[in-house]
Each structure stands twice: as structure tokens, then as C-alpha cells.
Scaffold this active site. Structure first.
Site, PDB file in Angstrom:
ATOM      1  CE  LYS A  71      -4.319  -1.516   2.090  1.00 18.23           C
ATOM      2  NZ  LYS A  71      -5.246  -1.301   3.212  1.00 18.23           N
ATOM      3  CG  ASP A 107      -8.551   0.932   3.484  1.00 20.97           C
ATOM      4  OD1 ASP A 107      -9.344   0.139   2.943  1.00 20.97           O
ATOM      5  OD2 ASP A 107      -7.315   0.782   3.460  1.00 20.97           O
TER       6      ASP A 107
END
Ligand code: ATR
Length: 291
Positions: A71, A107
């Protein structure tokens, strides 16, 4: 839906990737809406990440999700990174558009959607306590500050990580949110929890039966909203909240909503949330309680 020469490809890059639920979730959503897309799982080793990202272009994929451990590193290989993802230095969704790769992070927004829609909790003007300083805590904290939340208390087992998160928040956030750091050993000290409206477990503690509860639940003021990012089971923390009649949510909603947001980025369509939620509901013994 039959795969054909026009089928659009999305997927997930991670390592290892065996446990990801994203392929099931997205493929069910594509089928439900009759979209000619397929979502595949790609185990990409760290040393192959750059090549894999280049392949999004060369294979003309629509985009991918990115998960652990890529990420952060993936930012180096993108043409553009949206503001939220850049602040977090974390990308979980890539869109391939007009020959460019654009990074997003869904997220935090997924958490907020879950909190607002399922929890009916509006963080504006409220006080939050976040335990943890990993990817989930970072996404949640950055999302919360956008809402006009009044204050955030942070704590983490490894204090250096909490300090880094705090510095990153302070550097990037210019609004009125007040941040404070509590030493992990002091997290149950009297007074700290007195004025908390929202408590978030953003650690992985609770994933396994018999895991401890990281906070003394007797300290929660009445009406504290308890959110646990753990999604695979009803955690001991959620059971404690339930016993005290506190409003609470487990992490399934965050998982579903972050997926719906990625889905929207790739397809420009609203994801069939009920379909996606039902899949996860079947997968886990979902916890959802409104006190
Ligand atoms: P994620 O992306 O899901 O947030 P992560 O980045 O690995 O995963 O972060 C996991 C979080 O859970 C961290 O805050 C971690 O604390 P450390 O930074 O000290 O490792 C926290 N965590 C995991 N196990 C823990 C435990 N037994 N007690 C307290 N915190 C724990």
C-alpha cells in the site's frame, strides 16, 4: 456472465493473498449489475511490484486494489495520487484512466460510511479515542479529521508508531481538531475516557477467540459508540459493549463500504451493497448492535 474478448479486468495485488474476500465480493457485484468485468487475485511479490503496476497499463486493465504489503510502496509507481491517499501515504485502489494510473484510498471513507449509515453516528463535534497506529488507524484518523470531529486521542502498543501517525496528522490537517497522545500503559487511567463519544479498536486484537480486550469497558461513559475494525468475529470488546447497552459496530461495514467505493471508481456505478453485505454476512457471524 461469460468472459469474452471485451471483458474488463480488475483485481488485487498483495502478498500473500489467499485469504482475500475481495474477488468474491466484486465478482458477485459485477454479476448482479450485469457488468462485463472480472476481478482476479494476483499474488505479487514485493520485488515484482513495479512490473505488476506497469502491467496494469500494458494489459489494459481497468484498475486494481492494493493490499499488504504494497500500500505504501505503490505510490512510487503511480502517475497521480489523490489528496487523501497522499496524506496517508497509502493507496488501496488504482484506476487506469486515459493511460494514467491514479491512486486512491477508500479505507477511511469506507469506515465513515459504515459509521454514519449503519451506526447512525455523526462524528462532527465529537471526541474520539483510537487505539492502534497501523494502516486501519491511519485511514480512520485521517477520515475522522475531515468530518469536523473535535478531538482525537491516540494510543498504540509501540509508542513510536503512534507518534509518527500523530505528526503526520498534525502536518497535514489544518483544522481545529485537537490531537493527544496517551502512553499505552496509561490508557485505562482515570479521566482519559470520561469525555469520549467514540471508541475505536483499530488494532488486530480480537481476531482470535480468547484475545484480550485492550480497554477497560467499565470506563466507557454511557452512550459511547464502540467501533471494532475486526470483522471476522464478534469480538470480546463488542460483547462488553453489548452487555452495557452501548451502540457498537464490527468491521464488516468498513470492509463492504471500502469495496463499494473502489467499485464506483472503476465502474462509475453504485455498487449493490446488499448483495455484497450478504456475502460477508454468510462468511462471518456478523455483529451489529444498536444500543
Ligand atoms: P492494519 O493495517 O490492520 O492496521 P497493522 O498495520 O499491522 O494492521 O497494525 C496492527 C495494529 O494492531 C498496530 O497498531 C499494532 O500495534 P503495534 O504497532 O504495537 O504492533 C496493533 N496490535 C497488534 N497486536 C497487538 C497486541 N497484542 N496488543 C496491542 N496492539 C496490538
Amino acid at each position: 456472465m461469460r468472459i469474452n474478448s471485451k471483458t474488463k479486468i480488475v483485481g488485487i495485488f498483495g502478498y500473500p493473498i489467499v485469504h482475500s474476500l475481495s474477488p468474491v465480493l466484486h465478482n458477485a457485484a459485477f454479476a448482479k449489475l450485469g457488468l462485463d468485468f472480472v476481478y482476479l487475485s494476483f499474488p505479487v511479490k514485493p520485488e515484482d511490484l513495479e512490473d505488476a503496476v506497469k502491467a496494469i497499463k500494458s494489459l489494459n486493465m481497468v484498475g486494481v486494489n492494493v493490499t499488504i504489503p504494497h500500500k505504501r510502496k505503490v505510490l512510487d509507481y503511480l502517475d497521480e495520487v489523490d489528496h487523501q491517499a497522499r496524506m496517508m501515504t497509502s493507496v488501496n485502489t488504482i484506476l487506469h484512466q486515459d493511460g494514467r494510473l491514479i491512486g486512491y484510498n477508500t479505507d477511511g471513507e469506507g469506515f465513515l460510511e459504515s459509521l454514519r449509515r449503519e451506526g447512525e453516528f455523526d462524528p462532527q463535534g465529537k471526541r474520539a479515542f483510537v487505539i492502534g497506529a497501523g494502516g486501519a488507524a491511519c485511514a480512520i484518523s485521517f477520515a475522522l479529521v475531515k468530518t469536523g470531529i473535535k478531538s482525537i486521542i491516540l494510543t498504540n502498543r509501540t509508542p513510536e508508531k503512534a507518534k509518527i501517525l500523530l505528526e503526520r496528522l498534525k502536518k497535514n490537517v489544518k483544522n481545529q481538531c485537537k490531537f493527544s497522545l496517551v502512553d499505552f500503559s496509561q490508557r485505562n487511567s482515570p479521566g482519559i475516557m470520561d469525555k469520549v463519544d467514540l471508541f475505536i479498536n483499530a488494532t488486530s486484537v480480537g481476531m482470535h477467540a480468547g484475545d484480550s480486550v485492550l480497554i477497560n469497558p467499565d470506563l466507557f461513559p454511557s452512550n459511547t459508540f464502540v467501533y471494532d475494525v475486526v470483522y471476522n468475529r464478534k469480538t470480546e470488546l463488542l460483547k462488553e459493549a453489548e452487555e452495557r447497552n452501548l451502540p457498537s459496530l464490527g468491521g464488516v461495514g468498513m470492509l463492504v463500504y471500502q469495496a463499494t467505493l473502489s467499485f464506483k471508481i472503476w465502474t462509475s456505478r453504485k455498487a449493490p451493497i446488499d448483495e455484497m453485505r450478504n456475502i460477508l454476512r454468510a462468511e462471518f457471524n456478523e455483529h451489529k448492535v444498536k444500543g
